[in-house]
Design an enzyme around this catalytic site. Sequence first.
Site, mmCIF file in Angstrom:
data_model
loop_
_atom_site.group_PDB
_atom_site.id
_atom_site.type_symbol
_atom_site.label_atom_id
_atom_site.label_comp_id
_atom_site.label_asym_id
_atom_site.label_seq_id
_atom_site.Cartn_x
_atom_site.Cartn_y
_atom_site.Cartn_z
ATOM 1 N N GLY A 9 0.833 -1.212 0.000
ATOM 2 C CA GLY A 9 0.000 0.000 0.000
ATOM 3 C C GLY A 9 0.854 1.243 0.000
ATOM 4 O O GLY A 9 0.644 2.165 0.791
ATOM 5 N N ARG A 35 -1.822 0.572 -8.178
ATOM 6 C CA ARG A 35 -1.800 1.677 -9.155
ATOM 7 C C ARG A 35 -0.387 1.903 -9.688
ATOM 8 O O ARG A 35 0.458 2.496 -9.016
ATOM 9 C CB ARG A 35 -2.376 2.944 -8.519
ATOM 10 C CG ARG A 35 -3.884 2.899 -8.366
ATOM 11 C CD ARG A 35 -4.423 4.061 -7.587
ATOM 12 N NE ARG A 35 -4.040 4.009 -6.175
ATOM 13 C CZ ARG A 35 -4.370 4.926 -5.275
ATOM 14 N NH1 ARG A 35 -5.069 5.971 -5.628
ATOM 15 N NH2 ARG A 35 -3.989 4.790 -4.017
ATOM 16 N N TYR A 153 -15.563 -3.533 8.750
ATOM 17 C CA TYR A 153 -14.212 -2.945 8.817
ATOM 18 C C TYR A 153 -13.618 -3.182 10.212
ATOM 19 O O TYR A 153 -12.470 -3.612 10.333
ATOM 20 C CB TYR A 153 -14.251 -1.440 8.483
ATOM 21 C CG TYR A 153 -12.876 -0.800 8.586
ATOM 22 C CD1 TYR A 153 -11.874 -1.114 7.670
ATOM 23 C CD2 TYR A 153 -12.572 0.075 9.622
ATOM 24 C CE1 TYR A 153 -10.599 -0.552 7.779
ATOM 25 C CE2 TYR A 153 -11.303 0.643 9.735
ATOM 26 C CZ TYR A 153 -10.321 0.323 8.813
ATOM 27 O OH TYR A 153 -9.057 0.869 8.923
ATOM 28 N N PRO A 183 -3.644 3.305 14.476
ATOM 29 C CA PRO A 183 -3.946 4.736 14.436
ATOM 30 C C PRO A 183 -5.427 5.028 14.662
ATOM 31 O O PRO A 183 -6.301 4.227 14.305
ATOM 32 C CB PRO A 183 -3.563 5.147 13.002
ATOM 33 C CG PRO A 183 -2.861 3.954 12.401
ATOM 34 C CD PRO A 183 -3.360 2.760 13.141
ATOM 35 N N VAL A 186 -6.623 9.441 10.699
ATOM 36 C CA VAL A 186 -5.484 9.977 9.933
ATOM 37 C C VAL A 186 -6.052 10.487 8.606
ATOM 38 O O VAL A 186 -6.725 9.721 7.892
ATOM 39 C CB VAL A 186 -4.449 8.875 9.605
ATOM 40 C CG1 VAL A 186 -3.169 9.491 9.049
ATOM 41 C CG2 VAL A 186 -4.155 7.997 10.815
ATOM 42 N N THR A 188 -5.912 10.799 5.098
ATOM 43 C CA THR A 188 -5.226 10.226 3.923
ATOM 44 C C THR A 188 -6.305 10.078 2.844
ATOM 45 O O THR A 188 -7.311 10.774 2.887
ATOM 46 C CB THR A 188 -4.654 8.833 4.265
ATOM 47 O OG1 THR A 188 -5.767 7.994 4.663
ATOM 48 C CG2 THR A 188 -3.629 8.865 5.389
ATOM 49 N N PHE A 190 -8.032 7.452 2.831
ATOM 50 C CA PHE A 190 -8.866 6.424 3.456
ATOM 51 C C PHE A 190 -10.368 6.712 3.324
ATOM 52 O O PHE A 190 -11.151 5.843 2.905
ATOM 53 C CB PHE A 190 -8.465 6.296 4.933
ATOM 54 C CG PHE A 190 -9.289 5.340 5.728
ATOM 55 C CD1 PHE A 190 -9.008 3.982 5.732
ATOM 56 C CD2 PHE A 190 -10.372 5.779 6.483
ATOM 57 C CE1 PHE A 190 -9.770 3.082 6.465
ATOM 58 C CE2 PHE A 190 -11.144 4.896 7.216
ATOM 59 C CZ PHE A 190 -10.840 3.545 7.213
HETATM 60 P P1 NDP Z 1 -4.936 5.195 1.723
HETATM 61 O O1 NDP Z 1 -6.218 4.925 1.008
HETATM 62 O O2 NDP Z 1 -4.310 6.532 1.545
HETATM 63 O O3 NDP Z 1 -3.844 4.087 1.349
HETATM 64 C C1 NDP Z 1 -4.189 2.724 1.220
HETATM 65 C C2 NDP Z 1 -3.104 2.003 0.431
HETATM 66 O O4 NDP Z 1 -3.442 0.620 0.358
HETATM 67 C C3 NDP Z 1 -2.955 2.518 -0.981
HETATM 68 O O5 NDP Z 1 -1.589 2.634 -1.303
HETATM 69 C C4 NDP Z 1 -3.599 1.418 -1.835
HETATM 70 O O6 NDP Z 1 -2.923 1.335 -3.080
HETATM 71 C C5 NDP Z 1 -3.304 0.180 -0.987
HETATM 72 N N1 NDP Z 1 -4.207 -0.923 -1.247
HETATM 73 C C6 NDP Z 1 -5.551 -0.977 -1.035
HETATM 74 N N2 NDP Z 1 -6.043 -2.146 -1.444
HETATM 75 C C7 NDP Z 1 -4.988 -2.858 -1.946
HETATM 76 C C8 NDP Z 1 -4.866 -4.142 -2.535
HETATM 77 N N3 NDP Z 1 -5.925 -4.937 -2.701
HETATM 78 N N4 NDP Z 1 -3.651 -4.562 -2.915
HETATM 79 C C9 NDP Z 1 -2.564 -3.771 -2.760
HETATM 80 N N5 NDP Z 1 -2.610 -2.537 -2.201
HETATM 81 C C10 NDP Z 1 -3.825 -2.102 -1.817
HETATM 82 O O7 NDP Z 1 -5.257 4.927 3.260
HETATM 83 P P2 NDP Z 1 -4.326 4.911 4.570
HETATM 84 O O8 NDP Z 1 -2.935 5.278 4.273
HETATM 85 O O9 NDP Z 1 -5.060 5.669 5.592
HETATM 86 O O10 NDP Z 1 -4.445 3.369 4.961
HETATM 87 C C11 NDP Z 1 -3.332 2.547 5.224
HETATM 88 C C12 NDP Z 1 -3.696 1.555 6.309
HETATM 89 O O11 NDP Z 1 -3.978 2.271 7.517
HETATM 90 C C13 NDP Z 1 -4.944 0.723 6.030
HETATM 91 O O12 NDP Z 1 -4.695 -0.604 6.454
HETATM 92 C C14 NDP Z 1 -6.016 1.377 6.895
HETATM 93 O O13 NDP Z 1 -7.024 0.460 7.247
HETATM 94 C C15 NDP Z 1 -5.174 1.787 8.088
HETATM 95 N N6 NDP Z 1 -5.728 2.821 8.944
HETATM 96 C C16 NDP Z 1 -6.069 4.049 8.448
HETATM 97 C C17 NDP Z 1 -6.574 5.019 9.303
HETATM 98 C C18 NDP Z 1 -7.022 6.357 8.813
HETATM 99 O O14 NDP Z 1 -7.740 7.064 9.558
HETATM 100 N N7 NDP Z 1 -6.625 6.800 7.630
HETATM 101 C C19 NDP Z 1 -6.709 4.774 10.733
HETATM 102 C C20 NDP Z 1 -6.315 3.462 11.152
HETATM 103 C C21 NDP Z 1 -5.823 2.538 10.293
HETATM 104 P P3 NDP Z 1 -3.573 0.980 -4.486
HETATM 105 O O15 NDP Z 1 -4.962 1.521 -4.506
HETATM 106 O O16 NDP Z 1 -2.645 1.657 -5.469
HETATM 107 O O17 NDP Z 1 -3.483 -0.505 -4.577
HETATM 108 C C1 8X3 Z 2 -9.609 3.901 10.407
HETATM 109 C C2 8X3 Z 2 -10.093 4.439 11.668
HETATM 110 O O1 8X3 Z 2 -12.118 5.040 12.971
HETATM 111 O O2 8X3 Z 2 -11.609 6.386 11.009
HETATM 112 O O3 8X3 Z 2 -8.994 2.673 10.656
HETATM 113 O O4 8X3 Z 2 -12.530 4.156 10.773
HETATM 114 S S1 8X3 Z 2 -11.674 5.015 11.591
#
Ligand code: NDP
Ligand code: 8X3
Length: 253
Positions: A9, A35, A153, A183, A186, A188, A190
């Site tokens: 990711g 991507r 989720y 976390p 965050v 992003t 997401f």
């Molecule tokens: P983003 O959407 O910015 O990044 C997610 C990344 O995961 C992208 O690079 C995407 O790349 C990759 N990805 C998704 N599905 C696939 C797949 N099937 N195969 C390969 N790569 C994949 O979100 P975040 O940076 O926020 O998320 C990163 C992690 O942090 C996740 O596990 C999320 O659950 C976790 N998280 C996020 C929080 C938040 O509030 N943002 C809080 C807590 C945890 P691509 O689409 O190019 O494949």
């Molecule tokens: C992402 C955290 O609470 O925004 O893992 O869904 S939340």
Amino acid sequence: MSKIALITGATSGIGEACAHIFAQQGYNLILLARREDRLAKNAHQLEDKYAITVKQIIADVRDKNSLSAVLEILPDDWKNVDVLINNAGLSQGLDPIDKGNTSDWDTMIDTNVKGLLYVTKIVSNWMIPHQKGHIINIGSIAGKEVYPNGNVYCATKHAVDALSKAMRIDLLPYGIKVTEINPGMVETEFSIVRFKGDEERAKKVYESFEPLIADDIADAIWYVVSRPKHVNINDMLIMPTAQATATIVNKNS
Ligand code: NDP
Ligand code: 8X3
């Protein structure tokens, strides 16, 4: 030989921020995501800025056969991975169970749980002969609490919590460290992904308070990885100062 980190990711958010911090520390990187254009752009920027080498792996962590094929053809010296960051993950939708979209459920379970397992099985087998390595699993506050409409989720992140504990036990004989980073909110891509491209709705999630940014999490991960050999940080829960629980946020603070 420089150390190697494999980050799943790595095209946005936390994974991309981790790539920068590890590159800055001189690590060569294996960056994995779906991507292609974004991965290539990130890889070239990192190589230019930090004088490191990056291997780009275009793969979907859900597809165990092609995942294995693209990883196993890496040259042997690239399989000497020091740090694996299991970061690829996503949420799809925010609906009660009775209204949930079952293909969204499949996507979350297949990515956040099964994808993480597939990558871990391959890379832990590379680490075992070296009797060292560090696996960082990105969990969530959603793996510690359950919030309204978070159902599937939250279940996937509770699974990451259980699997992190299980991996720590199973990989203990090989000197492999396992850390779970959890976390809170965050900002992003997401929420844009959760709301399927609705950027306005996603923006509202982080309005009126200061959320974490991806660099905050990457910084914590670097802290964890840079501890001495005999120290492992099992679990970290990192929240914005304005967020007390999954649902209690001090807006307008
Ligand atoms: P983003 O959407 O910015 O990044 C997610 C990344 O995961 C992208 O690079 C995407 O790349 C990759 N990805 C998704 N599905 C696939 C797949 N099937 N195969 C390969 N790569 C994949 O979100 P975040 O940076 O926020 O998320 C990163 C992690 O942090 C996740 O596990 C999320 O659950 C976790 N998280 C996020 C929080 C938040 O509030 N943002 C809080 C807590 C945890 P691509 O689409 O190019 O494949
Ligand atoms: C992402 C955290 O609470 O925004 O893992 O869904 S939340």
